[in-house]
Design a protein around this motif. Structure first.
Motif, PDB file in Angstrom:
ATOM      1  N   PHE A  91     -18.025  32.547 -14.893  1.00 33.29           N
ATOM      2  CA  PHE A  91     -17.464  31.890 -15.596  1.00 33.29           C
ATOM      3  C   PHE A  91     -17.559  32.021 -16.826  1.00 33.29           C
ATOM      4  CE2 PHE A  91     -16.075  27.672 -17.233  1.00 33.29           C
ATOM      5  CZ  PHE A  91     -14.733  27.621 -16.830  1.00 33.29           C
TER       6      PHE A  91
ATOM      7  N   THR B   4     -25.993  17.729  -8.504  1.00 35.80           N
ATOM      8  CA  THR B   4     -25.721  19.166  -8.636  1.00 35.80           C
ATOM      9  C   THR B   4     -25.169  19.543  -9.897  1.00 35.80           C
ATOM     10  OG1 THR B   4     -23.707  19.043  -7.224  1.00 35.80           O
ATOM     11  CG2 THR B   4     -25.774  19.416  -6.117  1.00 35.80           C
TER      12      THR B   4
ATOM     13  N   PRO C 270     -22.212  20.988 -12.585  1.00 35.00           N
ATOM     14  CA  PRO C 270     -20.859  20.414 -12.531  1.00 35.00           C
ATOM     15  C   PRO C 270     -20.078  21.619 -12.056  1.00 35.00           C
ATOM     16  CG  PRO C 270     -21.519  20.988 -14.628  1.00 35.00           C
ATOM     17  CD  PRO C 270     -22.760  21.104 -13.988  1.00 35.00           C
ATOM     18  N   ASP C 271     -20.363  22.140 -11.006  1.00 39.00           N
ATOM     19  CA  ASP C 271     -19.280  23.051 -10.247  1.00 39.00           C
ATOM     20  C   ASP C 271     -19.006  22.744  -8.608  1.00 39.00           C
ATOM     21  OD1 ASP C 271     -20.905  25.050  -8.413  1.00 39.00           O
ATOM     22  OD2 ASP C 271     -22.317  24.481  -9.869  1.00 39.00           O
ATOM     23  N   VAL C 272     -17.905  23.104  -8.301  1.00 37.90           N
ATOM     24  CA  VAL C 272     -17.151  22.772  -6.897  1.00 37.90           C
ATOM     25  C   VAL C 272     -18.173  23.185  -6.018  1.00 37.90           C
ATOM     26  CG1 VAL C 272     -15.371  22.570  -5.522  1.00 37.90           C
ATOM     27  CG2 VAL C 272     -14.959  22.431  -7.744  1.00 37.90           C
ATOM     28  N   ILE C 273     -18.533  24.518  -6.180  1.00 37.93           N
ATOM     29  CA  ILE C 273     -19.435  25.114  -5.081  1.00 37.93           C
ATOM     30  C   ILE C 273     -20.861  24.456  -4.718  1.00 37.93           C
ATOM     31  CG2 ILE C 273     -20.483  27.466  -4.505  1.00 37.93           C
ATOM     32  CD1 ILE C 273     -18.437  28.790  -6.263  1.00 37.93           C
ATOM     33  N   SER C 274     -21.639  24.400  -5.708  1.00 39.15           N
ATOM     34  CA  SER C 274     -22.759  23.674  -5.134  1.00 39.15           C
ATOM     35  C   SER C 274     -22.421  22.195  -4.677  1.00 39.15           C
ATOM     36  CB  SER C 274     -23.486  23.444  -6.736  1.00 39.15           C
ATOM     37  OG  SER C 274     -22.934  22.968  -7.669  1.00 39.15           O
ATOM     38  N   GLN C 275     -21.478  21.373  -5.192  1.00 37.36           N
ATOM     39  CA  GLN C 275     -21.262  20.121  -4.754  1.00 37.36           C
ATOM     40  C   GLN C 275     -20.761  20.221  -3.206  1.00 37.36           C
ATOM     41  OE1 GLN C 275     -18.311  18.313  -7.348  1.00 37.36           O
ATOM     42  NE2 GLN C 275     -19.689  18.540  -9.216  1.00 37.36           N
TER      43      GLN C 275
ATOM     44  N   VAL D 221     -24.271  29.745  -6.832  1.00 36.64           N
ATOM     45  CA  VAL D 221     -24.252  29.053  -7.963  1.00 36.64           C
ATOM     46  C   VAL D 221     -24.249  29.697  -9.302  1.00 36.64           C
ATOM     47  CG1 VAL D 221     -25.423  27.215  -9.506  1.00 36.64           C
ATOM     48  CG2 VAL D 221     -24.831  26.624  -6.884  1.00 36.64           C
TER      49      VAL D 221
ATOM     50  N   PHE E  30     -21.449  32.252  -9.575  1.00 36.25           N
ATOM     51  CA  PHE E  30     -20.275  31.286 -10.202  1.00 36.25           C
ATOM     52  C   PHE E  30     -20.464  31.160 -11.816  1.00 36.25           C
ATOM     53  CE2 PHE E  30     -18.190  27.491 -11.379  1.00 36.25           C
ATOM     54  CZ  PHE E  30     -16.876  27.592 -11.115  1.00 36.25           C
ATOM     55  N   ILE E  31     -21.723  30.666 -12.088  1.00 39.59           N
ATOM     56  CA  ILE E  31     -21.710  30.285 -13.590  1.00 39.59           C
ATOM     57  C   ILE E  31     -21.626  31.430 -14.480  1.00 39.59           C
ATOM     58  CG2 ILE E  31     -23.450  29.633 -15.325  1.00 39.59           C
ATOM     59  CD1 ILE E  31     -24.444  27.555 -13.026  1.00 39.59           C
TER      60      ILE E  31
END
Length: 254
Positions: free
Chosen positions: A140, A208, A210-215, A133, A136-137
């Motif tokens: 990005f 979680t 707002p990113d697809v990975i953590s979801q 997470v 990724f953050i």
């Protein structure tokens, strides 16, 4: 309430107070022992974030007393986890006299499974989720800014994820309990599978970032743990009336 009943009630209150004091004392003793290393404990918690930040970047503290209180909160949390066996023992010692023999046999594995699964959820979050997470953050984020997370907001963030993943890993326990007490059977658990999958992704989207990975990393384990719960429920579920009466076992009336 009779005098004997009142005395029994007061005795239970006194015992409850003693058990709570012993549990709190255990947490405080561990907390005092860990306090000299409060800064290092927080650094360990912040390690996944620090590894994802640009070289030379540090976290910030916007409050005057935040650099003191945040490590203290983290140390208190770690002390509670370390003293958890004592806390659970005191809880068990208080409720055990009022349980039947079959309830005692169920309670001990239930407490152990609940504790181990919650800690596994926290470990999964710390070693796998945080790394992906935060990476990724920061990948990005625009190159024109320098990330400098606030330590109090970071603590709130990681505590939320710890709680979310810890509770997620309790799904098998919840499924087994539902089957054990006859609330649902295996057929109903399998029928509910599509709804569980949708619900898992909805819950993951809410709790979680707002990113697809953590979801995905929350929703997928939840679905897999639900399947594990279905497998375990097979061994503890109560037989349905149709299953309890086997073909040919009915006695024909004369």
């Amino acid at each position: 309430m009779t005098d004997s009943g009142q005395e029994t009630f007061i005795a239970h209150l006194i015992e409850l107070r003693d058990r709570l004091l012993r549990a709190v004392a255990a947490v405080l003793v561990v907390f005092v022992c860990l306090m000299p290393w409060a800064g290092q404990i927080y650094d360990l918690l912040a390690l996944p974030m620090m590894q994802s930040l640009p070289q030379g970047t540090r976290m910030i503290a916007t409050g005057v007393v935040t650099p003191f209180f945040v490590p203290v909160k983290v140390t208190l949390m770690v002390a509670f986890v370390c003293a958890l066996p004592v806390v659970l023992y005191q809880t068990w010692a208080f409720i055990a006299p009022g349980l039947y023999a079959h309830e005692k046999r169920l309670a001990i594995p239930l407490v152990l499974a609940t504790t181990v699964l919650f800690l596994l959820g926290m470990a999964f979050c710390y070693f796998f989720v945080f790394k992906m997470v935060f990476g990724f953050i920061n990948e990005f984020a625009p190159k024109s800014i320098t990330p400098a997370p606030d330590i109090e907001q970071y603590l709130s963030f990681v505590m939320t994820l710890f709680l979310a993943f810890g509770l997620t890993f309790e799904v098998p326990v919840a499924v087994v309990l539902l089957a054990k007490f006859g609330i649902v059977n295996q057929a109903k658990l399998k029928e509910a599978r599509p709804y569980v999958i949708v619900g898992a992704f909805v819950i993951a989207a809410v709790v979680t970032p707002p990113d697809v990975i953590s979801q995905f990393m929350l929703a997928v384990p939840m679905c897999l743990l639900y399947e594990l719960g279905i497998i375990c429920a097979r061994f503890v579920a109560r037989p349905t009336p149709e299953e309890a009466v086997e073909p040919g076992s009915e006695v024909t009336r004369s």
